[in-house]
Design an enzyme around this catalytic site. Structure first.
Site, PDB file in Angstrom:
ATOM      1  N   GLU A  11       0.793  -1.231   0.000  1.00  0.00           N
ATOM      2  CA  GLU A  11       0.000   0.000   0.000  1.00  0.00           C
ATOM      3  C   GLU A  11       0.825   1.282   0.000  1.00  0.00           C
ATOM      4  O   GLU A  11       0.445   2.275  -0.597  1.00  0.00           O
ATOM      5  CB  GLU A  11      -0.944   0.001   1.215  1.00  0.00           C
ATOM      6  CG  GLU A  11      -2.095  -0.953   1.046  1.00  0.00           C
ATOM      7  CD  GLU A  11      -2.770  -1.263   2.362  1.00  0.00           C
ATOM      8  OE1 GLU A  11      -3.973  -0.999   2.478  1.00  0.00           O
ATOM      9  OE2 GLU A  11      -2.103  -1.801   3.258  1.00  0.00           O
ATOM     10  N   ASP A  98      -2.550  -4.697   3.543  1.00  0.00           N
ATOM     11  CA  ASP A  98      -2.770  -5.032   4.959  1.00  0.00           C
ATOM     12  C   ASP A  98      -3.796  -6.150   5.120  1.00  0.00           C
ATOM     13  O   ASP A  98      -4.753  -6.262   4.344  1.00  0.00           O
ATOM     14  CB  ASP A  98      -3.244  -3.798   5.735  1.00  0.00           C
ATOM     15  CG  ASP A  98      -2.153  -2.746   5.852  1.00  0.00           C
ATOM     16  OD1 ASP A  98      -0.972  -3.109   5.772  1.00  0.00           O
ATOM     17  OD2 ASP A  98      -2.498  -1.559   6.016  1.00  0.00           O
ATOM     18  N   ASP A 100      -6.511  -6.862   6.698  1.00  0.00           N
ATOM     19  CA  ASP A 100      -7.773  -6.530   7.344  1.00  0.00           C
ATOM     20  C   ASP A 100      -8.795  -6.243   6.251  1.00  0.00           C
ATOM     21  O   ASP A 100      -8.523  -6.426   5.059  1.00  0.00           O
ATOM     22  CB  ASP A 100      -7.611  -5.342   8.303  1.00  0.00           C
ATOM     23  CG  ASP A 100      -7.050  -4.092   7.619  1.00  0.00           C
ATOM     24  OD1 ASP A 100      -6.982  -4.066   6.364  1.00  0.00           O
ATOM     25  OD2 ASP A 100      -6.679  -3.154   8.325  1.00  0.00           O
ATOM     26  N   GLU A 102      -9.994  -3.493   4.998  1.00  0.00           N
ATOM     27  CA  GLU A 102      -9.605  -2.464   4.042  1.00  0.00           C
ATOM     28  C   GLU A 102      -8.514  -2.976   3.110  1.00  0.00           C
ATOM     29  O   GLU A 102      -8.551  -2.766   1.892  1.00  0.00           O
ATOM     30  CB  GLU A 102      -9.125  -1.225   4.799  1.00  0.00           C
ATOM     31  CG  GLU A 102      -9.340   0.080   4.053  1.00  0.00           C
ATOM     32  CD  GLU A 102     -10.815   0.446   3.937  1.00  0.00           C
ATOM     33  OE1 GLU A 102     -11.168   1.083   2.920  1.00  0.00           O
ATOM     34  OE2 GLU A 102     -11.602   0.103   4.834  1.00  0.00           O
ATOM     35  N   TYR A 320       1.330  -4.734  13.218  1.00  0.00           N
ATOM     36  CA  TYR A 320       0.300  -3.896  12.591  1.00  0.00           C
ATOM     37  C   TYR A 320      -0.501  -3.147  13.643  1.00  0.00           C
ATOM     38  O   TYR A 320      -0.917  -3.711  14.651  1.00  0.00           O
ATOM     39  CB  TYR A 320      -0.620  -4.772  11.739  1.00  0.00           C
ATOM     40  CG  TYR A 320      -1.547  -3.984  10.857  1.00  0.00           C
ATOM     41  CD1 TYR A 320      -1.054  -3.078   9.928  1.00  0.00           C
ATOM     42  CD2 TYR A 320      -2.923  -4.159  10.951  1.00  0.00           C
ATOM     43  CE1 TYR A 320      -1.909  -2.362   9.115  1.00  0.00           C
ATOM     44  CE2 TYR A 320      -3.784  -3.447  10.133  1.00  0.00           C
ATOM     45  CZ  TYR A 320      -3.275  -2.550   9.213  1.00  0.00           C
ATOM     46  OH  TYR A 320      -4.127  -1.833   8.408  1.00  0.00           O
ATOM     47  N   ARG A 322      -3.432  -1.404  13.432  1.00  0.00           N
ATOM     48  CA  ARG A 322      -4.900  -1.288  13.393  1.00  0.00           C
ATOM     49  C   ARG A 322      -5.484  -2.663  13.721  1.00  0.00           C
ATOM     50  O   ARG A 322      -5.579  -3.537  12.864  1.00  0.00           O
ATOM     51  CB  ARG A 322      -5.391  -0.802  12.027  1.00  0.00           C
ATOM     52  CG  ARG A 322      -4.948   0.622  11.714  1.00  0.00           C
ATOM     53  CD  ARG A 322      -5.632   1.180  10.478  1.00  0.00           C
ATOM     54  NE  ARG A 322      -5.140   2.504  10.157  1.00  0.00           N
ATOM     55  CZ  ARG A 322      -5.562   3.639  10.731  1.00  0.00           C
ATOM     56  NH1 ARG A 322      -6.504   3.582  11.658  1.00  0.00           N
ATOM     57  NH2 ARG A 322      -5.055   4.802  10.385  1.00  0.00           N
ATOM     58  N   HIS A 367      -5.524  -9.685  13.141  1.00  0.00           N
ATOM     59  CA  HIS A 367      -4.260  -9.344  13.768  1.00  0.00           C
ATOM     60  C   HIS A 367      -4.242  -9.682  15.245  1.00  0.00           C
ATOM     61  O   HIS A 367      -5.268  -9.856  15.876  1.00  0.00           O
ATOM     62  CB  HIS A 367      -3.991  -7.844  13.595  1.00  0.00           C
ATOM     63  CG  HIS A 367      -4.103  -7.388  12.183  1.00  0.00           C
ATOM     64  ND1 HIS A 367      -3.199  -7.733  11.217  1.00  0.00           N
ATOM     65  CD2 HIS A 367      -5.041  -6.626  11.565  1.00  0.00           C
ATOM     66  CE1 HIS A 367      -3.570  -7.198  10.063  1.00  0.00           C
ATOM     67  NE2 HIS A 367      -4.675  -6.541  10.247  1.00  0.00           N
TER      68      HIS A 367
END
Length: 509
Positions: A11, A98, A100, A102, A320, A322, A367
């Site tokens: 990203e 990532d 997750d 998103e 990570y 978040r 996570h």
């Protein structure tokens, strides 16, 4: 021999640079720089036949299963061109966004736009270290469409709910107002409700007496008069009405009268009660608790906290940042326990690993908790020369919380002393003093300059060695007036915590 390489898409450019250094010349690592496309922001971006429909400006066809209409960001046209060019020379594509909702959605959008003709795999990792990256390359998985659907659903809800509310915001406040949405709108409601509570609040007054006693000076406060408890602030409701029964409400006249009646009188130690107790370490950080702790300890806003955490993550210092989980991997548990034993001694490490599997409502499972990266943590002292002041301060918080989470309870002892006297007017009074000392520091050893319990300000207050039946003298008696206070306004940290409690989520703006 073919010169084909594996194309890896992440990203951010910072992450791409770091990972490229770990993977070597057979991999090309590039960044999408976040999302490459999103819901259309205006009706003119839709197909001509749809521009006049009622739902056009929302870019969500509410008449046909809430079908979204995506467009490529104009700022990403060059990025997509470069990615397509690199893909022509690749024999494999690894989507390394990532892990997750998103990140999964970004990978899906990349697939939809790039249309690769080579094998595609999803590369996931929770920290940017050589070991974690090699493990991720060796064990790819397929795209998880459940996460993609979850992100898309949330994005649609944000658009359907947020757009109309945002228009009202802009009309009433101006374009400088932030956009509304799932989380932001509820946050505004919480703030407004709290402000209404403050407006409706009616203050109440009450008095007590603060005494200093000798021969070894210590403080005690008036807590009972003629066997009845003295009223405190929490005995009033929001309207200022006294709710406590069988309690004495002192005003200034009565408090000063008691001061006069008690001056020069002897006080007797009526009881000395010692109570051992334990304090447990808190769970490792998840995003919201990290934001709250950084606000309380460093006076940072959430945006600053996340910006610094992002840099620590992308440069391989923490996992990570978040996450809604407080769970630690076996690797992290072993690292924390080993480091605690090495730094403080084996008696400071809990007999069994501590598990923190409590999660907030609707938590993502992608996570573990936020912790130092790797299978052997680097102490703050070991990284201090590599980090700037902000990065070091946040890493220090994360390291201490993680290591402390695997240490034994702190053993404390609380002593409560009650002092009694009879005034010259015949009134019987009782003062109370309490103090807590640490018998064995346990996990406090890792926290050092951080007070773990913020509401436990007298944790290290030690009372003098006094015994029941002993006589003490009041060196000063000071009447003090108090007023009840309205509920405090939300700080950013407390608002984040409340949103978490309600299972609403974290605000992005």
């Amino acid at each position: 021999m073919s010169n084909a390489k594996t194309l890896v898409i992440v990203e951010s450019p910072a992450k791409a640079k770091k990972i490229a250094g770990y993977l070597g010349p057979d991999y090309t690592v590039m960044a999408s720089v976040g999302h490459i496309r999103d819901l259309a922001s205006k009706a003119s971006e839709l197909p001509e036949e749809d521009r006049k429909k009622p739902w056009a400006k929302l870019a969500v066809n509410v008449d046909e299963s809430f079908q979204p209409y995506y467009v490529i960001h104009s700022s990403k046209v060059a990025t997509i061109r470069d990615l397509k060019k690199a893909l022509k020379d690749a024999d494999e594509l690894l989507l390394a966004t990532d892990e997750d909702r998103e990140g999964e959605a970004i990978s899906w959008h990349l697939l939809e736009v790039l249309r690769p003709k080579v094998p595609v795999h999803r590369m996931v990792f929770n920290e940017i270290t050589p070991e974690a990256i090699r493990e991720a390359v060796a064990n790819p998985r397929d795209l998880d469409m459940r996460l993609v659907d979850a992100q898309e659903t949330r994005r649609i809800v944000d658009r359907l709910y947020g757009y109309p509310v945002s228009e009202v915001l802009w009309k009433k406040i101006g374009r400088e107002a932030r956009s509304a949405g799932r989380v932001q709108s509820v946050a505004v409601r919480l703030v407004v409700d709290r402000e209404r509570e403050r407006i409706a609040f009616r203050s109440a007054g009450y008095w007590d007496i603060e005494g200093v006693f000798g021969p070894e000076a210590f403080d005690a406060r008036l807590t009972a008069v003629d066997g009845q408890r003295v009223v405190r602030g929490n005995d009033f409701d929001q309207s200022g009405t006294l709710t406590a029964k069988n309690a004495v409400l002192l005003d200034e006249t009565r408090a000063r009268g008691l001061q006069s009646a008690l001056t020069g009188r002897e006080f007797t130690v009526r009881s000395v009660v010692q109570k051992p107790s334990q304090r447990q370490p808190k769970a490792p950080f998840m995003t919201s608790s990290l934001q709250q702790e950084a606000s309380n300890r460093l006076r940072w806003g959430s945006q600053r906290t996340m910006r610094v955490a992002q840099g620590l993550y992308e440069n391989g210092y923490i996992t990570y940042m978040r996450t809604d989980s407080t769970n630690l991997s076996e690797q992290a548990i072993n690292a924390a326990r080993s480091q605690a034993a090495a730094l403080y001694g084996p008696e400071y490490v809990s007999e069994l690993p501590r598990r923190y599997d409590k999660k907030v409502k609707n938590a993502q499972e992608a996570h573990e908790a936020i912790r130092p990266a790797g299978d052997a943590f680097r102490t703050p002292g070991e990284v201090s020369r590599e980090l700037n002041a902000d990065e070091f301060a946040l890493y220090d918080l994360i390291w201490k919380r993680t290591v402390a989470s695997q240490m034994v309870n702190a053993q404390v002892a609380t002593t409560t002393v009650k002092l009694g006297a009879t005034g010259s007017d015949g009134t019987d009074v009782e003062f109370t003093a309490s103090g807590t000392v640490t018998v064995f520091p346990g996990f406090y050893a890792a926290l050092k300059d951080i007070t773990e319990e913020s509401d436990d300000a007298d944790r290290e207050r030690e009372l003098p060695n006094i015994r029941e039946g002993q006589t003490v003298t009041a060196t000063s008696l000071t009447p003090e007036g108090h007023s009840t206070n309205p509920p405090s306004r939300y700080t950013e940290a407390k608002l984040v915590g409340r949103l978490e409690e309600l299972g609403i989520g974290r605000p992005s703006t």
